[in-house]
Scaffold this active site. Structure first.
Site, PDB file in Angstrom:
ATOM      1  N   VAL A   1       0.839  -1.207   0.000  1.00  0.00           N
ATOM      2  CA  VAL A   1       0.000   0.000   0.000  1.00  0.00           C
ATOM      3  C   VAL A   1       0.873   1.256   0.000  1.00  0.00           C
ATOM      4  O   VAL A   1       2.064   1.198   0.300  1.00  0.00           O
ATOM      5  CB  VAL A   1      -0.963   0.033   1.208  1.00  0.00           C
ATOM      6  CG1 VAL A   1      -1.875  -1.182   1.202  1.00  0.00           C
ATOM      7  CG2 VAL A   1      -0.197   0.112   2.522  1.00  0.00           C
TER       8      VAL A   1
ATOM      9  N   PRO B   1       2.395   7.670   1.939  1.00  0.00           N
ATOM     10  CA  PRO B   1       2.769   9.049   1.579  1.00  0.00           C
ATOM     11  C   PRO B   1       3.269   9.858   2.782  1.00  0.00           C
ATOM     12  O   PRO B   1       3.258   9.356   3.906  1.00  0.00           O
ATOM     13  CB  PRO B   1       1.454   9.632   1.055  1.00  0.00           C
ATOM     14  CG  PRO B   1       0.390   8.853   1.750  1.00  0.00           C
ATOM     15  CD  PRO B   1       0.931   7.482   1.984  1.00  0.00           C
ATOM     16  N   THR B   2       3.675  11.088   2.518  1.00  0.00           N
ATOM     17  CA  THR B   2       4.064  11.973   3.623  1.00  0.00           C
ATOM     18  C   THR B   2       2.790  12.458   4.318  1.00  0.00           C
ATOM     19  O   THR B   2       1.797  12.781   3.657  1.00  0.00           O
ATOM     20  CB  THR B   2       4.841  13.186   3.052  1.00  0.00           C
ATOM     21  OG1 THR B   2       5.937  12.695   2.279  1.00  0.00           O
ATOM     22  CG2 THR B   2       5.371  14.079   4.160  1.00  0.00           C
TER      23      THR B   2
ATOM     24  N   SER C   1       5.915  -2.171   1.012  1.00  0.00           N
ATOM     25  CA  SER C   1       5.925  -0.696   1.005  1.00  0.00           C
ATOM     26  C   SER C   1       7.175  -0.195   1.713  1.00  0.00           C
ATOM     27  O   SER C   1       7.742  -0.881   2.558  1.00  0.00           O
ATOM     28  CB  SER C   1       4.740  -0.137   1.801  1.00  0.00           C
ATOM     29  OG  SER C   1       3.529  -0.700   1.413  1.00  0.00           O
TER      30      SER C   1
ATOM     31  N   GLU D   1      10.527   3.066 -11.841  1.00  0.00           N
ATOM     32  CA  GLU D   1       9.456   3.141 -12.834  1.00  0.00           C
ATOM     33  C   GLU D   1      10.057   3.326 -14.216  1.00  0.00           C
ATOM     34  O   GLU D   1      11.132   3.910 -14.375  1.00  0.00           O
ATOM     35  CB  GLU D   1       8.499   4.270 -12.475  1.00  0.00           C
ATOM     36  CG  GLU D   1       7.671   3.884 -11.267  1.00  0.00           C
ATOM     37  CD  GLU D   1       6.708   4.968 -10.823  1.00  0.00           C
ATOM     38  OE1 GLU D   1       6.223   5.738 -11.675  1.00  0.00           O
ATOM     39  OE2 GLU D   1       6.449   5.038  -9.624  1.00  0.00           O
TER      40      GLU D   1
ATOM     41  N   ASN E   1      17.400   5.080  -1.268  1.00  0.00           N
ATOM     42  CA  ASN E   1      16.805   6.212  -1.990  1.00  0.00           C
ATOM     43  C   ASN E   1      17.490   7.522  -1.639  1.00  0.00           C
ATOM     44  O   ASN E   1      17.689   8.380  -2.499  1.00  0.00           O
ATOM     45  CB  ASN E   1      15.303   6.300  -1.704  1.00  0.00           C
ATOM     46  CG  ASN E   1      14.518   5.391  -2.637  1.00  0.00           C
ATOM     47  OD1 ASN E   1      15.089   4.754  -3.514  1.00  0.00           O
ATOM     48  ND2 ASN E   1      13.213   5.324  -2.450  1.00  0.00           N
TER      49      ASN E   1
ATOM     50  N   CYS F   1       8.811   8.958  -4.595  1.00  0.00           N
ATOM     51  CA  CYS F   1       9.527   8.422  -3.427  1.00  0.00           C
ATOM     52  C   CYS F   1      10.721   9.206  -2.895  1.00  0.00           C
ATOM     53  O   CYS F   1      10.900   9.271  -1.683  1.00  0.00           O
ATOM     54  CB  CYS F   1       9.935   6.989  -3.717  1.00  0.00           C
ATOM     55  SG  CYS F   1       8.490   5.930  -3.836  1.00  0.00           S
TER      56      CYS F   1
ATOM     57  N   PHE G   1       7.525  12.320 -14.611  1.00  0.00           N
ATOM     58  CA  PHE G   1       8.740  12.622 -13.825  1.00  0.00           C
ATOM     59  C   PHE G   1       9.999  12.039 -14.434  1.00  0.00           C
ATOM     60  O   PHE G   1      11.106  12.411 -14.066  1.00  0.00           O
ATOM     61  CB  PHE G   1       8.557  12.227 -12.357  1.00  0.00           C
ATOM     62  CG  PHE G   1       8.804  10.770 -12.034  1.00  0.00           C
ATOM     63  CD1 PHE G   1       7.803   9.820 -12.198  1.00  0.00           C
ATOM     64  CD2 PHE G   1      10.031  10.348 -11.548  1.00  0.00           C
ATOM     65  CE1 PHE G   1       8.018   8.486 -11.888  1.00  0.00           C
ATOM     66  CE2 PHE G   1      10.271   9.009 -11.231  1.00  0.00           C
ATOM     67  CZ  PHE G   1       9.253   8.075 -11.404  1.00  0.00           C
TER      68      PHE G   1
END
Ligand code: NAD
Ligand code: UGA
Length: 471
Positions: A87, A90-91, A128, A163, A222, A274, A336
């Site tokens: 899932v 998010p922030t 996640s 992606e 990341n 992300c 993006f």
């Protein structure tokens, strides 16, 4: 023996990841479930909810055989031996830690649902990206909401796909990371998950660690990638002031085997759902642990990214005689990065809003992003992070001054300038002579991805600005 896997969350990670497991494990039933009916019906249709090269073929091969997409979340969770939780995280947009901490609402509701419906032992896999020590919280929710008869093992198995190349990344990963606890049952659970990946991933690429190391490694991964982009982008600003050329500097750095060759492309700034979210998450964790200096160090990565986007906007405006008011500016590329239709946190949003705030008229073309998506993104008022220099522009809604085109020559006709914001391959093939002839003069090109042939464009007559290169 694992007979059935359920993936909760059918997004950019859940869809492709579960499809690749189904492809490589034909004897295992894989169900991908989601609370979003529209997403699941898209996965069951000919028009998949996300674009990824190679994805459609795998879905066609496995869907209806050992791969199923469903909204019947409870049924598939009840039947599964292993549950992957994919899932969104998010922030947080409100409350304690707003603008920084990860919002675990979706994760928590998934965990509560698992506890409610499970009647047999389960391995619950954190797919996640989550704050370090989330597994502890999840375990508490599961254990305190179960009848005591069900045993859970929680593993951290963060996803490293990018992606646009997710299918290749999943079929041939450089590593698979599995974190589990030291107990006998923890180690058994690790082996079960490892055996699934071993169907197609060489064993020496499967790394096992403790849970906390796996959770933190994902955030660190990341953060390091984003830091590298901010480093090269910071250098690009210095190149522009000194006459050095960022492509030449990148090339020299890339030959240093100690540094490696990737993530050295200067750009208008990194985007995607992300990098910023995960660094802010890391910053929040550092602050909660009293590590202010460490938190400030990582914040700089995002600050430089904001600086790069605002620097680009400023360059466009100052080059075009200090105003873009009423001028048509063609924006080529909105996603993006290339080969994805995803626009989450795309630098194009901030750049477009910055130009709209100076009253520009934008004509936008992207080969994969719909007009509806572009308008939604540009009308949204995102909460800026605490130090954002883009804050003012981000609040600006100027969608009335935006037109979206399906043809690049229509988008550029009568424009004063062109901004290339995504590195789509097709932008290299455009007939720039034809474009030049249809534009207002002087005709400007601002290449935010350094993908165009600058010499050729200058020969045609364009005034060209590229990131980190001499004018
Ligand atoms: P996404 O928003 O595309 O997909 C998440 C899906 O989960 C949505 O479809 C949502 O409806 C569904 N969902 C939410 N709560 C649910 C619930 N309780 N039950 C069932 N379904 C529920 O997100 P994503 O991009 O796939 O990212 C998912 C996670 O993977 C995030 O933590 C992200 O940080 C991480 N990640 C993403 C990428 C990427 O490239 N997008 C790569 C690696 C890791
Ligand atoms: C990134 C990571 O690469 C994945 O390992 C990770 O799994 C994923 O985030 C995640 O956790 O979501 P992704 O965001 O899909 O993947 O794409 P990247 O290829 O990393 O690009 C991110 C952004 O950086 C893009 O806007 C891209 O254009 C930009 N970028 C990338 C640069 O500006 N320069 C570069 O040299 C590389």
């Amino acid at each position: 023996m694992v007979k059935k896997i359920c993936g909760i969350g059918a997004g950019y990670v859940g869809g492709p990841t579960m499809a690749v497991i189904a492809l490589n494990c034909p004897s295992i039933e894989v169900a991908v479930v989601d609370i979003s009916h529209s997403r699941i019906s898209a996965w069951n249709s000919d028009k998949l909810p996300i674009y990824e090269p190679g994805l459609e073929q795998i879905i066609q091969q496995c869907r209806g055989k050992n791969l199923h997409f469903s909204t019947d979340v409870e049924k598939h969770v009840y039947e599964a031996d292993i549950i992957f939780v994919n899932v969104n995280t998010p922030t947080k947009t409100g409350g304690r830690g707003a603008g920084k901490a990860a919002d675990l609402t979706y994760w928590e509701s998934a965990a509560r649902m698992i506890a409610d419906v499970s009647r047999s032992n389960k391995i619950v896999v954190e797919k996640s990206t989550v704050p370090v020590r989330t597994a502890e919280v999840i375990e508490k929710i599961l254990v305190h909401n179960s009848n005591g008869k069900v045993e859970y093992q929680i593993l951290s198995n963060p996803e490293f796909l990018s992606e646009g190349t997710s299918i290749q990344d999943l079929l041939n990963p450089d590593r698979v990371l599995i974190g589990g606890n030291d107990s006998l049952k923890g180690q058994e659970a690790i082996q079960k998950l490892k055996a699934i990946y071993a169907n197609w991933v060489p064993e020496d690429r499967i790394i096992t660690t403790n849970v906390w190391s796996a959770e933190l490694s994902k955030l660190a991964d990341n953060a390091f990638l984003a830091q590298r982009i901010s480093s090269i982008n910071a250098m690009s600003a210095l190149c522009e002031s000194t006459g050095a050329d960022i492509s030449q500097v990148s090339c020299v750095l890339s030959k240093n085997t100690k540094l490696g060759s990737r993530y050295l492309n200067a750009s208008v700034g990194f985007g995607g759902s992300c990098f910023q979210k995960d660094i802010l998450n890391l910053v929040y964790i550092c602050e909660c642990n009293g590590l202010v200096e460490v938190a400030n160090y990582w914040k700089e990565v995002i600050k430089v990214n904001d600086y790069q986007k605002s620097r680009f906007v400023k360059k466009v405006i100052t080059s075009m005689f200090n105003t873009v008011s009423g001028k048509k500016i063609a924006v080529l590329g909105f996603s993006f990065k290339k080969d994805t239709s995803d626009t989450r946190k795309t630098p194009a949003i901030d750049v477009c809003k910055g130009l709209l705030a100076d009253n520009a008229c934008l004509s936008i073309y992207d080969p994969r992003v719909s007009e509806e998506q572009i308008r939604r993104d540009l009308s949204m008022n995102e909460i800026p992070w605490e130090n954002s220099i883009m804050a003012e522009a981000m609040r600006f809604d100027g969608t009335k001054q935006v037109s979206v085109y399906e043809d690049v020559y229509e988008a550029t006709k009568d424009a004063h300038g062109i901004c290339v914001l995504t590195e789509w391959d097709e932008f290299k093939e455009i007939d720039y002579q034809r474009v030049f002839e249809s534009m207002e003069k002087p005709a400007f090109v601002f290449d935010g991805r350094n993908v165009l042939d600058v010499d050729k464009l200058r020969e045609i007559g364009f005034i060209v600005y590229s990131i980190g290169k001499p004018l």
